[in-house]
Design an enzyme around this catalytic site. Structure first.
Site, mmCIF file in Angstrom:
data_model
loop_
_atom_site.group_PDB
_atom_site.id
_atom_site.type_symbol
_atom_site.label_atom_id
_atom_site.label_comp_id
_atom_site.label_asym_id
_atom_site.label_seq_id
_atom_site.Cartn_x
_atom_site.Cartn_y
_atom_site.Cartn_z
ATOM 1 N N ASP A 253 81.836 22.442 24.248
ATOM 2 C CA ASP A 253 80.397 22.387 24.374
ATOM 3 C C ASP A 253 80.098 22.798 25.814
ATOM 4 O OD1 ASP A 253 77.718 21.615 23.796
ATOM 5 O OD2 ASP A 253 78.070 19.796 24.943
ATOM 6 N N ASP B 173 80.511 15.997 24.771
ATOM 7 C CA ASP B 173 80.210 14.711 25.397
ATOM 8 C C ASP B 173 79.850 13.653 24.359
ATOM 9 O OD1 ASP B 173 77.731 15.561 24.665
ATOM 10 O OD2 ASP B 173 77.006 15.903 26.693
ATOM 11 N N ASP C 100 76.858 16.284 19.925
ATOM 12 C CA ASP C 100 77.804 17.116 19.186
ATOM 13 C C ASP C 100 78.747 16.293 18.322
ATOM 14 O OD1 ASP C 100 78.992 16.203 21.477
ATOM 15 O OD2 ASP C 100 78.914 18.168 22.448
HETATM 16 P P1 ADP Z 1 72.736 22.296 24.496
HETATM 17 O O1 ADP Z 1 73.231 20.886 24.377
HETATM 18 O O2 ADP Z 1 73.862 23.281 24.416
HETATM 19 O O3 ADP Z 1 71.845 22.538 25.659
HETATM 20 P P2 ADP Z 1 70.549 21.942 22.588
HETATM 21 O O4 ADP Z 1 70.633 22.209 21.126
HETATM 22 O O5 ADP Z 1 70.369 20.556 23.024
HETATM 23 O O6 ADP Z 1 71.867 22.612 23.195
HETATM 24 O O7 ADP Z 1 69.344 22.799 23.195
HETATM 25 C C1 ADP Z 1 69.249 24.202 22.985
HETATM 26 C C2 ADP Z 1 68.013 24.797 23.575
HETATM 27 O O8 ADP Z 1 66.863 24.270 22.914
HETATM 28 C C3 ADP Z 1 67.783 24.504 25.031
HETATM 29 O O9 ADP Z 1 68.508 25.380 25.852
HETATM 30 C C4 ADP Z 1 66.277 24.736 25.123
HETATM 31 O O10 ADP Z 1 66.013 26.096 25.184
HETATM 32 C C5 ADP Z 1 65.766 24.199 23.804
HETATM 33 N N1 ADP Z 1 65.359 22.797 23.912
HETATM 34 C C6 ADP Z 1 65.906 21.732 23.284
HETATM 35 N N2 ADP Z 1 65.259 20.593 23.613
HETATM 36 C C7 ADP Z 1 64.302 20.916 24.508
HETATM 37 C C8 ADP Z 1 63.326 20.189 25.256
HETATM 38 N N3 ADP Z 1 63.203 18.868 25.183
HETATM 39 N N4 ADP Z 1 62.525 20.881 26.077
HETATM 40 C C9 ADP Z 1 62.633 22.206 26.186
HETATM 41 N N5 ADP Z 1 63.532 22.945 25.525
HETATM 42 C C10 ADP Z 1 64.357 22.334 24.693
HETATM 43 MG MG MG Z 2 75.224 19.066 24.789
#
Ligand code: ADP
Ligand code: MG
Length: 725
Positions: A406, A619, A623
């Site tokens: 991740d 973490d 995931d």
């Molecule tokens: P990772 O853990 O790899 O960052 P996530 O699935 O948590 O993956 O998030 C992927 C993308 O979704 C982020 O990079 C962002 O673009 C968008 N995103 C998710 N949650 C938020 C949030 N609370 N505010 C803004 N963007 C978000």
């Molecule tokens: Mg993550």
């Protein structure tokens, strides 16, 4: 790892008596008994480690029923919480065994000397009598316990062989067999006890008392009487007694005892600290977050103990073969007597040879070869802050040939920082940077996401006034929205504005996406902020973030390749360009970006199809499903979160990336040790049985070969306790 759907299953570990015998034939009988309880799905019993792990359906049966069923079989149950007393009793048990071994030797030597020097026959027989009683005591006890479960084990083989020798007028040979048998049993207990105590010593280093602040005064309080919310003080050089959060002061803490990390970690107000670690510099005031028995270190110890009760596949196989093998050796012995006698052979020499054969063919070394190695490996991991949830995961770690990481919080530090705030020039009503940030913060205050936390932190730093938000909604992997003042604020990535808002025309989206691309090319994770007013959506601006790559990530990837890992993948919900930059920096082969959480699972499934044995490192926070899908799920930062402990197969207590090559290296070293051990064990049997059939060897030589190989595999397994990577 298959994901079990309905019914929801629970697992309990019952601490049972530990038994002297070598094999687990008796344990298998108890296991069969427990399996027959309706509602019980899976059982693992080990008298060696003194544990019975049962997976059951809570709507059908209960832990109480299971405990009763154990007692029904005359197996006693130990209190499971504090294991200290248990430790003392196992140590005194070990001392008694050692005394018995000594008496066996004494009896044997007396018998032999009296015989040689033509002493009184009474002395000869008294000497051998002592040797037989003390040398056979534990073996007989174990053999009888197993027989009562309706099974036979190797202890029985040894006792029968010794009595056989006695019956043909070879009392010395029988005594020697019992002496070496009890000696090697005692050594094995010592070895297994060592791997248990290796972990226990960690909790002994934790102080028993804390300096608690009561009405501004420092009071010394035993740690069991300290409550959650109490504040205690630690000075430079002190060990921290309990888990908590720093409320004032700054310092560095050596967490090696818990996480295996060699570099001290800086701590300041708001940071988590753990019981058993050492405060190196600076005085800290710490608010207690967990009671003593719930602390990270207590949980680690508890889980290592449970893990040692869960057997590796090789061991299950050997346990299953024990009983038929023992019966086979009995059959071999009987035919080694019957066939030559039928052909007119002489009784004494035939019988002697059959006894020699029985000892030589006994699989003691085979049986001890696996647990000696796997238990040591689990204990060695525990001391490095690496928790294997069971022996099978040590074996799984040996075979990994692809690793998926991740990105956020794993390859990067997860300390995401807001770097830029841009207001779109044509945005209406003279919005300022600060105005944009406070609107975004109003929404993000409701989100747990790392980008949200970074946004809130930036607003706090600038002491902004943040309006209230209502009707917060979040779309996993895409973005969030909420009502702020009279309108709705949307924050998200390209996919959020493309799919979530559907056909709604977004004013300023094209130039917005252009800006996003530029920022991402610089390696900055970026989101668009927009306002929705009565159906019209207008882009207000952009926020950009960075996250630092963990130091040592590139070396860690290099170490994995050296261990023979063929393929290294990064999975992330973040943007492709940002992900690719980090991948290039640390040397990743394949990037899978812009994944939704469920797509991470599909990607792992696909990797498993391609590579068969895939480890996923995350973490554990968002995931968990991917960790569960991988062949080996490795979670980092286990000291701080419970989620990671629940879903992963291996938990790194700290955030130290170098522990990942350690996990795979330990798995591979364990596999090598197993191969060597099994080769020694089977080699010794084959060599001796072959020689006996061709030209015969003296019984004492068979005994030495048999017990010698048993001790050798135990010691070889114990070497893994010192594995450093
Ligand atoms: P990772 O853990 O790899 O960052 P996530 O699935 O948590 O993956 O998030 C992927 C993308 O979704 C982020 O990079 C962002 O673009 C968008 N995103 C998710 N949650 C938020 C949030 N609370 N505010 C803004 N963007 C978000
Ligand atoms: Mg993550």
């Amino acid at each position: 790892m298959p994901v079990t759907e309905s019914p929801p299953l629970s697992t309990c570990t019952v601490r049972i008596e530990r038994r002297g015998g070598r094999g687990e034939a008796g344990a298998r009988a108890l296991k069969r008994h427990l399996r027959n309880i309706s509602g019980v799905h899976d059982v693992d019993v080990s008298f060696r480690t003194g544990s019975a792990r049962v997976t059951y359906d809570e709507s059908v049966t209960s832990e109480e029923t299971i405990r009763d069923a154990v007692r029904d079989r005359n197996v006693s149950i130990q209190a499971d919480s504090e294991t200290d007393t248990d430790d003392v009793s196992s140590r005194s048990e070990l001392r008694r065994e050692a005394v018995f071994v000594g008496l066996t030797l004494l009896g044997m030597v007396t018998g032999l000397a009296a015989g040689w020097l033509d002493g009184p026959p009474l002395l000869t027989w008294a000497g051998y009598g002592v040797a037989y009683v003390f040398g056979g005591w534990y073996g007989l006890k174990g053999a009888v316990a197993t027989l009562r479960h309706g099974a036979v084990d190797i202890d029985l083989l040894m006792i029968v062989a010794a009595l056989g020798a006695l019956s043909i007028g070879a009392p010395f040979e029988g005594a020697m067999l019992l002496f070496l048998f009890s000696l090697s049993n005692t050594l094995q207990h010592y070895a297994i006890g060592r791997s248990r105590r290796a972990i226990k010593s960690l909790v002994e280093m934790r102080p028993d008392e804390a300096q608690v602040l009561r009405d501004g005064e420092e009071v010394t309080v035993p740690i069991d009487d300290v409550a959650v919310g109490d504040v205690f003080v630690v000075r430079p050089g002190d060990r921290i007694p309990l888990d908590g959060v720093v409320t004032s002061g700054e310092g560095t803490v050596d967490q090696a005892s818990l996480t295996g990390e060699s570099v001290p970690v800086p701590k300041e107000s708001g940071d988590e600290v753990f019981g058993g670690t050492i405060n190196e510099s600076g005085s800290l005031e710490i608010e207690v977050t967990r009671r003593a028995h719930e602390s990270a270190i207590s949980r680690l110890i508890n889980m290592v103990e449970n893990a040692q009760g869960e057997k590796a596949p090789t061991q299950r196989l050997i346990d299953r073969l024990e009983q038929p093998y023992v019966l086979g050796v009995f059959a071999l012995t009987v035919s080694a007597i019957a066939i030559p006698l039928a052909l007119g052979g002489e009784f004494t020499s035939t019988f002697y040879r059959a006894m020699t054969l029985m000892v030589a063919a006994s699989p003691c070394a085979v049986i001890i070869s696996t647990p000696a190695a796997v238990l040591s490996a689990i204990a060695s991991g525990g001391r490095q802050g690496v928790l294997f949830k069971g022996g099978e995961h040590v074996e799984a770690a040996a075979n990994i040939d692809a690793v998926a990481f991740d990105k956020t919080g794993t390859l990067t530090q997860g300390d995401t920082q807001l770097t830029d705030v841009f207001v779109r020039e044509t945005a209406a009503d003279s919005l300022t940077d600060e105005g944009l940030l406070s609107l975004a913060t109003a929404v993000q205050a409701r989100s747990e996401h790392h980008l949200a936390r970074a946004t809130v932190a930036a607003a706090e730093e600038r002491s902004l006034d943040v309006p209230d938000a209502r009707r917060f909604q979040s779309v996993a992997g895409k973005g969030v929205c909420a009502d702020v003042e009279a309108s709705t604020i949307h924050i998200g990535n390209r996919s959020y504005f493309g799919t979530v808002l559907g056909d709604a025309a977004v004013e300023g989206l094209e130039p917005g996406l252009d800006r996003l691309r530029t920022l991402e090319a610089e390696g900055k994770t970026s989101v668009i902020v927009a306002r929705e007013d009565g159906g019209d959506v207008t882009v207000l601006g952009w926020l950009a973030f960075t996250d630092t790559v963990r130091p040592g990530a590139a070396e860690m990837i290099g170490d994995l390749r050296e261990l023979g890992v063929e393929h290294i993948v990064m999975l992330t919900g973040d943007n492709e360009r940002v992900a690719q930059r980090i991948a290039d920096e640390v040397g990743i082969d394949e990037v899978q970006a812009e994944l939704l959480p469920e797509e991470k699972v599909a990607t792992i499934e696909d990797l498993v199809d391609r590579h068969e044995n895939v480890a996923m490192v995350g973490d554990g926070v968002n995931d968990a499903p991917a960790l569960a899908t991988a062949t080996l799920g490795i979670a980092m930062g286990g000291a701080g979160t419970d989620v990671a402990l629940d879903t992963a197969d291996v938990v790194l207590m700290g955030d130290d990336l170098s522990k990942i090559p350690y996990v795979l290296g330990l798995g591979r070293a364990t596999r090598r040790t197993l191969i060597v051990n099994l080769a020694i064990a089977f080699g010794a049997i084959a060599l001796m049985v072959g020689t006996i059939l061709l030209r015969g060897i003296p019984l004492p030589l068979a005994v030495v070969g048999h017990e010698g190989s048993t001790v050798l595999v135990s010691l070889n397994g114990l070497r893994l306790l010192g594995f450093r990577g």
